[in-house]
Design a protein around this motif. Structure first.
Motif, PDB file in Angstrom:
ATOM      1  N   LEU A   1       0.826  -1.209   0.000  1.00 26.95           N
ATOM      2  CA  LEU A   1       0.000   0.000   0.000  1.00 26.95           C
ATOM      3  C   LEU A   1       0.860   1.258   0.000  1.00 26.95           C
ATOM      4  CD1 LEU A   1      -2.955  -0.884   2.419  1.00 26.95           C
ATOM      5  CD2 LEU A   1      -2.986  -0.700  -0.080  1.00 26.95           C
ATOM      6  N   GLU A   2       1.979   1.245   0.736  1.00 29.55           N
ATOM      7  CA  GLU A   2       2.880   2.398   0.728  1.00 29.55           C
ATOM      8  C   GLU A   2       3.515   2.586  -0.640  1.00 29.55           C
ATOM      9  OE1 GLU A   2       4.386   2.369   5.404  1.00 29.55           O
ATOM     10  OE2 GLU A   2       5.481   1.261   3.865  1.00 29.55           O
ATOM     11  N   SER A   3       3.904   1.494  -1.280  1.00 30.33           N
ATOM     12  CA  SER A   3       4.477   1.582  -2.625  1.00 30.33           C
ATOM     13  C   SER A   3       3.463   2.133  -3.614  1.00 30.33           C
ATOM     14  CB  SER A   3       4.961   0.200  -3.080  1.00 30.33           C
ATOM     15  OG  SER A   3       5.967  -0.296  -2.227  1.00 30.33           O
TER      16      SER A   3
ATOM     17  N   LEU B   1       1.456   6.572  -6.981  1.00 34.20           N
ATOM     18  CA  LEU B   1       0.366   7.469  -7.373  1.00 34.20           C
ATOM     19  C   LEU B   1       0.753   8.933  -7.185  1.00 34.20           C
ATOM     20  CD1 LEU B   1      -2.721   5.559  -5.900  1.00 34.20           C
ATOM     21  CD2 LEU B   1      -2.032   5.731  -8.309  1.00 34.20           C
ATOM     22  N   MET B   2       1.609   9.210  -6.195  1.00 31.42           N
ATOM     23  CA  MET B   2       2.046  10.583  -5.951  1.00 31.42           C
ATOM     24  C   MET B   2       3.219  10.979  -6.832  1.00 31.42           C
ATOM     25  SD  MET B   2       1.754  10.637  -1.779  1.00 31.42           S
ATOM     26  CE  MET B   2       2.359  12.323  -1.678  1.00 31.42           C
ATOM     27  N   GLY B   3       3.728  10.034  -7.627  1.00 31.45           N
ATOM     28  CA  GLY B   3       4.803  10.335  -8.557  1.00 31.45           C
ATOM     29  C   GLY B   3       6.172  10.429  -7.934  1.00 31.45           C
ATOM     30  N   HIS B   4       6.352   9.869  -6.725  1.00 31.58           N
ATOM     31  CA  HIS B   4       7.646   9.945  -6.054  1.00 31.58           C
ATOM     32  C   HIS B   4       8.544   8.763  -6.371  1.00 31.58           C
ATOM     33  CE1 HIS B   4       6.277  13.423  -4.033  1.00 31.58           C
ATOM     34  NE2 HIS B   4       5.498  12.812  -3.152  1.00 31.58           N
ATOM     35  N   GLY B   5       8.017   7.746  -7.001  1.00 30.80           N
ATOM     36  CA  GLY B   5       8.817   6.549  -7.229  1.00 30.80           C
ATOM     37  C   GLY B   5       8.870   5.701  -5.978  1.00 30.80           C
ATOM     38  N   VAL B   6       9.221   4.453  -6.147  1.00 33.72           N
ATOM     39  CA  VAL B   6       9.216   3.511  -5.028  1.00 33.72           C
ATOM     40  C   VAL B   6      10.571   3.432  -4.361  1.00 33.72           C
ATOM     41  CG1 VAL B   6       8.842   1.100  -4.385  1.00 33.72           C
ATOM     42  CG2 VAL B   6       7.371   2.176  -6.095  1.00 33.72           C
ATOM     43  N   HIS B   7      11.647   3.497  -5.135  1.00 30.55           N
ATOM     44  CA  HIS B   7      12.985   3.307  -4.593  1.00 30.55           C
ATOM     45  C   HIS B   7      13.749   4.626  -4.630  1.00 30.55           C
ATOM     46  CE1 HIS B   7      12.317  -1.001  -4.641  1.00 30.55           C
ATOM     47  NE2 HIS B   7      11.938  -0.897  -5.901  1.00 30.55           N
ATOM     48  N   ALA B   8      14.441   4.923  -3.540  1.00 33.74           N
ATOM     49  CA  ALA B   8      15.275   6.121  -3.485  1.00 33.74           C
ATOM     50  C   ALA B   8      16.555   5.891  -4.273  1.00 33.74           C
ATOM     51  CB  ALA B   8      15.613   6.457  -2.033  1.00 33.74           C
ATOM     52  N   ASN B   9      17.077   6.966  -4.844  1.00 36.17           N
ATOM     53  CA  ASN B   9      18.326   6.871  -5.592  1.00 36.17           C
ATOM     54  C   ASN B   9      19.502   6.874  -4.630  1.00 36.17           C
ATOM     55  OD1 ASN B   9      17.054   6.906  -8.129  1.00 36.17           O
ATOM     56  ND2 ASN B   9      16.879   9.145  -8.053  1.00 36.17           N
TER      57      ASN B   9
END
Length: 371
Positions: A268-270, A275-283
């Motif tokens: 659900l967090e992913s 949906l918010m356009g932040h991507g799932v994985h940090a760079n």
């Protein structure tokens, strides 16, 4: 697997797609609920991979009820090329091979004499693929494991001064650091070959540690296009080795600076991040550049040594062993792969990472126009 080979169903009345409509949602919802209830610490794939790894050991351990007195023996505690890993994963090899053979056998049985209903065949093929995937993960993890040294490799970047016989010492980056070796990349690394001997000093928060090392490996492309070399440390005395160990094992630098965590996003967090356009994985920061720097907002021309992240987009991360205050105007000279590059930044304090030796200060670096 046995259902595919023998054609025997544990549930007889399964001739329709009704079973699939129950089978697939049940497992999807089970795994989803497992991840959500465990709040990101469940990791269902790693859990099932661990179960696949240990199933044979648990089965063999039950034989202890039927065996006599078991003699005590000491297993080797060091990593050696003479002790292979293949015999430990024979059960997983067997699971992988048996399921891979069972799938075409089951398909042949359906087409030849209708041994299984179509829905049962599809369900068992899906489950066989799950077993194949888990067994393959265990085999790959064992044979291609990254940590082959006797000590754990810390993925923290350290500045190294390498002695250059033809000139002054040169800054380099040491990564994957352990008490037995590290991996470095720098201009001098482009010229090193196997079995070369090097010497220098590791820079840690409380000073420098002298070392000697031998080049034992080469990698042409692990850090993008930068050539790296693996080195085995040759310590002059135990005191120097213990100083490095105190810094490595007495710090959570790898967690704080590299953004490591033992928690992952739940489904659900992913979904929310996507949906918010932040991507799932940090760079994650993958490359560091050693720098000489001096402060322009204080008097004097004293120089210090630090590290700045090599990303070209977004804010950079600047590491230093010296506190610069909440904000500092910094002029630095980056020691690149082939050339030096000047850069002026505004360093904004981010956090102080404490350890048993001395703290490391983390700053966010915003580029400024030279002037």
């Amino acid at each position: 697997m046995l259902v595919l080979v023998l054609g025997w169903l544990p549930i007889v009345d399964i001739a329709s797609v009704t079973f699939l409509w129950h089978f697939i949602p049940y497992y999807v919802l089970t795994f989803w609920a497992f991840e959500e209830i465990n709040r990101g610490y469940g990791r269902v794939l790693q859990t099932e991979q661990f179960n696949m790894t240990r199933f044979w050991a648990l089965m063999v351990s039950t034989l202890g009820w039927f065996r006599g007195r078991i003699t005590f023996s000491v297993t080797p505690k060091n990593v050696s090329s003479h002790h292979g890993d293949h015999h430990y994963i024979i059960p997983q090899y067997s699971i992988l091979a048996a399921n891979a053979i069972a799938i075409p056998f089951g398909i042949w049985g359906l087409s030849g004499y209708g041994a299984l209903p179509t829905s049962a065949l599809v369900a068992n093929i899906l489950w066989s693929f799950v077993n194949i995937g888990l067994a393959a993960l265990v085999v790959a993890m064992t044979l291609l494991r990254r940590h082959r040294r006797n000590e754990y490799r810390f993925p923290v970047p350290l500045v190294v001064r390498i002695d250059d016989p033809s000139g002054p010492s040169e800054l380099a980056i040491a990564e994957d650091v352990s008490l037995s070796g590290f991996r470095i990349y720098s201009r001098l690394a482009q010229e090193m070959v196997l079995h070369d001997k090097i010497s220098g000093r590791l820079l840690i928060p409380d000073g420098e540690i002298s070392f000697s090392a031998e080049v034992i490996g080469e990698n042409e492309g692990e850090m993008g296009k930068v050539r790296t070399v693996g080195c085995r440390l040759i310590w002059p005395d135990d005191a120097a080795r213990d100083r490095l160990g105190l810094f490595l094992y007495g710090s959570n630098l790898q967690w704080r600076v590299l953004g490591l965590s033992d928690r992952v996003h739940t489904p659900l967090e992913s979904l929310q991040l996507w949906l918010m356009g932040h991507g799932v994985h940090a760079n994650a920061v993958r490359r560091w550049i050693p720098v000489f720097y001096q402060r322009l907002d204080v008097s004097g021309d004293q120089q210090w040594v630090g590290l700045i992240s090599g990303n070209t987009s977004g804010p950079r991360t600047f590491l230093t062993y010296d506190a610069l205050g909440s904000e500092a105007d910094v002029q630095m000279l980056m020691q690149g792969k082939y050339r030096q590059q000047s850069l002026r930044i505004r360093a904004d304090f981010s956090e102080r990472v404490g350890n048993s030796v001395a703290p490391v200060y983390v700053y966010q670096a915003a580029e400024r126009a030279a002037g």
